[in-house]
Write a protein that holds these residues in place. Structure first.
Motif, short mmCIF file in Angstrom:
data_model
loop_
_atom_site.label_atom_id
_atom_site.label_comp_id
_atom_site.label_asym_id
_atom_site.label_seq_id
_atom_site.Cartn_x
_atom_site.Cartn_y
_atom_site.Cartn_z
N GLU A 234 0.84 -1.22 0.00
CA GLU A 234 0.00 0.00 0.00
C GLU A 234 0.87 1.26 0.00
OE1 GLU A 234 -3.14 -0.01 -0.46
OE2 GLU A 234 -3.71 -2.08 -0.03
N ALA A 235 1.92 1.24 -0.81
CA ALA A 235 2.90 2.32 -0.79
C ALA A 235 2.36 3.64 -1.34
CB ALA A 235 4.14 1.90 -1.58
N GLN A 236 1.21 3.59 -2.01
CA GLN A 236 0.63 4.85 -2.50
C GLN A 236 0.25 5.78 -1.33
OE1 GLN A 236 -0.95 1.94 -2.66
NE2 GLN A 236 -2.99 2.16 -1.79
N ASN A 237 0.14 5.21 -0.13
CA ASN A 237 -0.23 6.00 1.04
C ASN A 237 0.96 6.47 1.86
OD1 ASN A 237 -3.02 5.93 0.56
ND2 ASN A 237 -3.22 3.93 1.54
N THR A 238 2.16 6.36 1.28
CA THR A 238 3.35 6.95 1.92
C THR A 238 3.49 8.40 1.46
OG1 THR A 238 4.83 6.28 0.13
CG2 THR A 238 4.58 4.75 1.98
N THR A 239 4.08 9.22 2.29
CA THR A 239 4.47 10.56 1.87
C THR A 239 5.85 10.46 1.22
OG1 THR A 239 5.60 11.06 3.94
CG2 THR A 239 3.22 11.56 3.83
N THR A 259 4.85 -2.22 -3.30
CA THR A 259 3.63 -2.41 -4.08
C THR A 259 2.63 -1.31 -3.76
OG1 THR A 259 2.48 -3.79 -2.45
CG2 THR A 259 3.97 -4.91 -3.98
N GLY A 260 1.82 -0.98 -4.77
CA GLY A 260 0.81 0.05 -4.55
C GLY A 260 -0.06 0.28 -5.76
N GLY A 274 4.18 9.38 -1.94
CA GLY A 274 5.59 9.04 -2.07
C GLY A 274 5.84 8.03 -3.17
N LEU A 275 4.83 7.21 -3.46
CA LEU A 275 4.99 6.22 -4.53
C LEU A 275 5.06 6.90 -5.89
CD1 LEU A 275 5.12 3.29 -5.48
CD2 LEU A 275 2.61 3.25 -5.49
N ILE A 276 4.18 7.87 -6.12
CA ILE A 276 4.19 8.58 -7.40
C ILE A 276 5.52 9.31 -7.59
CG2 ILE A 276 3.15 10.51 -8.67
CD1 ILE A 276 0.45 9.63 -7.63
N GLU A 277 6.00 9.94 -6.52
CA GLU A 277 7.28 10.65 -6.61
C GLU A 277 8.41 9.66 -6.87
OE1 GLU A 277 9.78 12.84 -3.33
OE2 GLU A 277 8.34 14.25 -4.19
N ALA A 278 8.40 8.52 -6.19
CA ALA A 278 9.46 7.52 -6.36
C ALA A 278 9.50 7.00 -7.79
CB ALA A 278 9.26 6.37 -5.38
N MET A 279 8.34 6.81 -8.41
CA MET A 279 8.29 6.35 -9.80
C MET A 279 9.01 7.32 -10.72
SD MET A 279 4.31 5.13 -9.72
CE MET A 279 4.11 5.01 -11.51
N ARG A 280 8.90 8.60 -10.43
CA ARG A 280 9.57 9.62 -11.26
C ARG A 280 11.05 9.72 -10.95
NH1 ARG A 280 4.76 13.75 -9.63
NH2 ARG A 280 3.17 13.05 -11.13
N GLY A 320 -13.83 12.81 -13.04
CA GLY A 320 -13.43 12.53 -11.66
C GLY A 320 -12.14 13.18 -11.32
N HIS A 321 -11.74 13.02 -10.06
CA HIS A 321 -10.48 13.58 -9.58
C HIS A 321 -9.66 12.48 -8.92
CE1 HIS A 321 -7.54 16.09 -7.57
NE2 HIS A 321 -7.89 15.58 -6.39
N LYS A 322 -8.39 12.38 -9.29
CA LYS A 322 -7.50 11.41 -8.66
C LYS A 322 -6.42 12.17 -7.91
CE LYS A 322 -6.40 8.89 -12.33
NZ LYS A 322 -5.82 7.82 -13.13
N ASN A 323 -6.15 11.70 -6.68
CA ASN A 323 -5.07 12.26 -5.89
C ASN A 323 -3.76 11.87 -6.55
OD1 ASN A 323 -3.07 12.76 -3.93
ND2 ASN A 323 -4.51 12.41 -2.27
N GLY A 324 -2.83 12.77 -6.65
CA GLY A 324 -1.54 12.44 -7.21
C GLY A 324 -1.14 13.38 -8.30
#
Length: 324
Positions: A234-239, A259-260, A274-280, A320-324
């Motif tokens: 559930e790494a999408q919920n990390t800062t 995983t996330g 934090g997951l979205i930032e890490a991907m970049r 819709g709106h997605k966080n990220g």
């Protein structure tokens, strides 16, 4: 009308192809608008030439899956239909006949889609792997399977499972019980996978020995994790700060799998994932692999795929709106 004959080697594969009450053959006939008739160890396909050709590719691919030990069901029918429509059916050859590990009940755990196979290969070949995708793609389950395999082979001495406890704001003191009781609700999916592969008694024994550790992400701070297989779920919920802290815990002889699902971010709107930032940030770093799953890799009920597609279309229309 165009006709084509396909020989099937083995009655067990013929039975697998047809399914209970011919449900698989009925799905094939409906999908490609053709007629399929069984003639001993052969099947005859009748219909429009293009449709028969596509159906034949699907059947050849399904028979290959059957020979690899897969039970043909609604999920892999849908998967094969999507591969044929994209001309990717030959990719199934890459799926391994061998499993990752065997569960307590004797079930062989192995990748069921090309996306899952690439993910498992990435975990084997890299030190840090990110598995990003929708629910039901097996990203957590396969990571646990790879951790169990590494542990049984003595490649690591410890399995560490962690997850951000977003709902409690990482303030776990408000929950009743000791640390284990506080963390359990957040790590249930990881527990379930480990129970299935190790058995509850063996899992508890390894937990008491310290060979398996389950802890909230906040408890990783200040540590160096050597000789361990570490899974952050559930790494999408990390800062971003938490993700950087976690990644820098990596020690010698260790492997990290993160995983996330970036469409299921539960962070407050003001916080970035934090997951979205890490991907970049990590996309060009050697020995780090970023794997993306799609709805085609979903191995749950067919409605899960339909729900994911519906949400993707909804967001693509800008409704819709997605966080990220």
């Amino acid at each position: 009308m165009y006709e084509r004959i396909i020989s099937v080697d083995g009655i067990e594969h013929m039975l697998n192809l047809f399914g209970s009450y011919d449900e698989n053959i009925n799905s094939l006939q409906k999908e490609y608008n053709i007629t399929i008739v069984n003639r001993g160890d052969e099947i005859k396909l009748t219909g429009d030439e293009d449709n028969v050709s596509r159906a034949a590719k699907a059947i050849d691919t399904l028979l290959l899956l059957s020979k690899k030990g897969e039970r043909i069901n609604e999920q892999n029918l849908r998967y094969v239909f999507s591969l044929v429509s994209e001309g990717l059916q030959d990719e199934v050859q890459k799926l391994s006949d061998d499993g990752i590990c065997v569960t307590l009940k004797g079930k062989i755990v192995k990748p069921k889609t090309i996306g899952q196979k690439k993910y498992v290969d990435a975990i084997r070949d890299n030190t840090v792997v990110l598995g990003i995708g929708p629910a039901g793609t097996g990203k957590t389950y396969l990571a646990v399977a790879m951790a169990v395999k590494a542990f049984r082979a003595h490649e690591v001495s410890k399995i560490i499972l962690t997850r951000p406890a977003v709902e409690a704001g990482e303030k776990l003191g408000f929950l009743p019980g000791d640390l284990q009781n506080k963390v359990d609700p957040y790590l249930r999916p990881l527990y379930d996978a480990l129970f299935e592969m190790l058995g509850p008694e063996n899992f508890q024994k390894q937990l008491e020995r310290g060979s398996i550790e389950v802890a909230p992400l906040a408890y990783m701070r200040g540590r160096t994790l050597d000789d361990s297989f570490i899974i952050l779920d559930e790494a999408q919920n990390t800062t971003p700060e938490q993700m950087k802290m976690f990644l820098t815990r990596l020690g010698f002889g260790s492997k990290i799998v993160i995983t996330g699902d970036v469409t299921q971010i539960d962070l407050p709107d003001s916080k970035r994932s934090g997951l979205i930032e890490a991907m970049r940030v990590l996309k060009n770093v050697e020995d780090i692999s970023i794997n993306r799953f799609t709805e085609k890799d979903v191995v749950r009920h067919k409605l899960v795929q339909d729900i994911i597609k519906a949400y993707e279309k909804y967001y693509e229309r800008g409704s819709g709106h997605k966080n990220g």
